[in-house]
Design an enzyme around this catalytic site. Structure first.
Site, PDB file in Angstrom:
ATOM      1  N   LYS A   1       0.836  -1.210   0.000  1.00 36.99           N
ATOM      2  CA  LYS A   1       0.000   0.000   0.000  1.00 36.99           C
ATOM      3  C   LYS A   1       0.866   1.252   0.000  1.00 36.99           C
ATOM      4  CE  LYS A   1      -3.915   2.302   0.422  1.00 36.99           C
ATOM      5  NZ  LYS A   1      -3.672   3.538   1.122  1.00 36.99           N
TER       6      LYS A   1
ATOM      7  N   GLU B   1       0.583   6.829  -6.637  1.00 37.55           N
ATOM      8  CA  GLU B   1      -0.534   7.777  -6.666  1.00 37.55           C
ATOM      9  C   GLU B   1      -0.023   9.220  -6.647  1.00 37.55           C
ATOM     10  OE1 GLU B   1      -3.619   8.964  -3.245  1.00 37.55           O
ATOM     11  OE2 GLU B   1      -3.837   6.890  -3.929  1.00 37.55           O
TER      12      GLU B   1
END
Length: 311
Positions: A170, A177
């Site tokens: 993550k 991102e």
């Protein structure tokens, strides 16, 4: 078969996760310090509400750091042999090993889960990256299947590896991102700066189908422009929650070049400066070595004329 789980933390994501799991036929007992959203009054009451004919499963969705540490420690005192704690916040992966070891002394299993989907997860499902022992993952799979997006499991869920792997995955996901968001933002700024393009919003909307840069992030940016075409309602301050920094730290430790992600992180730092001391230094140096014009500091408008270089 899992019939009920506990969920600690009923914020924007936790509350929606509770609804999505319930919709899949698994009951959820939620605890939050805010009584208006909580199903029980305490962690003790949450654990007491869980069935004892199998492992008691508690999913923790609270802010990383001290809040998560405190909840996991308390759960370690309340749970026992065969029970499972799932840590779904954005914690630093190295902390997972310590938590897993601490709980293992009491016979409690531990899974770390990177969760992506934000406020849209209730409708679209959540991308899940899980770290921990295979047997524990298989036990909790009905919950993971309830949360993940519809469609093939492997397109929204992965058992990434051992303890810590879920949060590490993550972390890298969030670093990527950062880079994607920065690229869209820079493209938008260039489109808006050129008088030739009269429909910036329409141009970016046209990229949302068929083009190689289409993505859900682009869809969200187009939505933001529809709501506020000039983005006048928000400031240019951009915070970071830590994952970008950790990603860059890991890149340095492993000698992996991450120029795009690093640049995106530093751009966020720049957004928080009223004035840039570094760029002031660059302007001063250009004036010193080349006599280049500089602009006056203070309340002068952006269009104020340059100062003459010193004689």
């Amino acid at each position: 078969m899992v019939t009920r789980i506990g969920l600690v933390g009923l914020g924007k994501m936790g509350n929606n996760m509770r609804e999505r799991v319930r919709a899949a036929g698994i009951e959820v007992t939620g605890y939050d310090p805010r009584p208006e959203v909580s199903d029980v009054a305490s962690l003790h009451d949450l654990v007491a509400a869980l069935p004892t004919d199998g492992p008691r499963i508690v999913w923790v969705m609270v802010p990383a750091g001290d809040p998560t540490r405190g909840v996991v420690t308390e759960l370690g005192e309340l749970l026992g042999e065969g029970d499972i704690v799932i840590e779904g916040g954005n914690s630093y992966y190295q902390e997972d090993q310590a938590r897993a070891a601490e709980l293992a002394e009491k016979g409690v299993g531990y899974l770390d889960v990177g969760v992506s989907g934000g406020v849209w997860g209730l409708e679209n499902g959540y991308g899940l990256m899980v770290g921990g022992e295979k047997e524990l993952v298989e036990t909790v799979m009905p919950v993971f299947d309830a949360l993940r997006p519809d469609g093939p499991r492997e397109e929204g869920f992965v058992h990434s590896g051992g303890v810590g792997a879920g949060h590490f995955a993550k972390m890298v996901h969030n670093g990527i991102e950062y880079g994607l968001m920065q690229a869209y933002a820079e493209g938008y700024e260039l489109l808006a700066a050129k008088d030739l393009v009269t429909d910036v919003h329409g141009t970016m909307k046209a990229w949302t189908r068929g083009t190689v840069v289409r993505s859900w992030l682009l869809d969200l940016f187009v939505k933001a422009l529809e709501e506020d075409p000039q983005l006048t309602a928000i400031d240019d301050w951009v915070d970071d929650s830590g994952e970008g920094r950790w990603t860059v730290d890991e890149a340095i430790d492993n000698a992996v070049p991450l120029p795009v992600i690093s640049s995106a992180l530093f751009a966020r730092f720049a957004s928080r400066q009223d004035q840039s001391p570094a760029l002031k230094a660059v302007a001063a140096l250009r004036q010193q070595f080349g006599g280049h014009a500089v602009k006056a500091a203070g309340p002068a408008s952006p269009g104020a004329g340059p100062l003459e270089p010193p004689a």
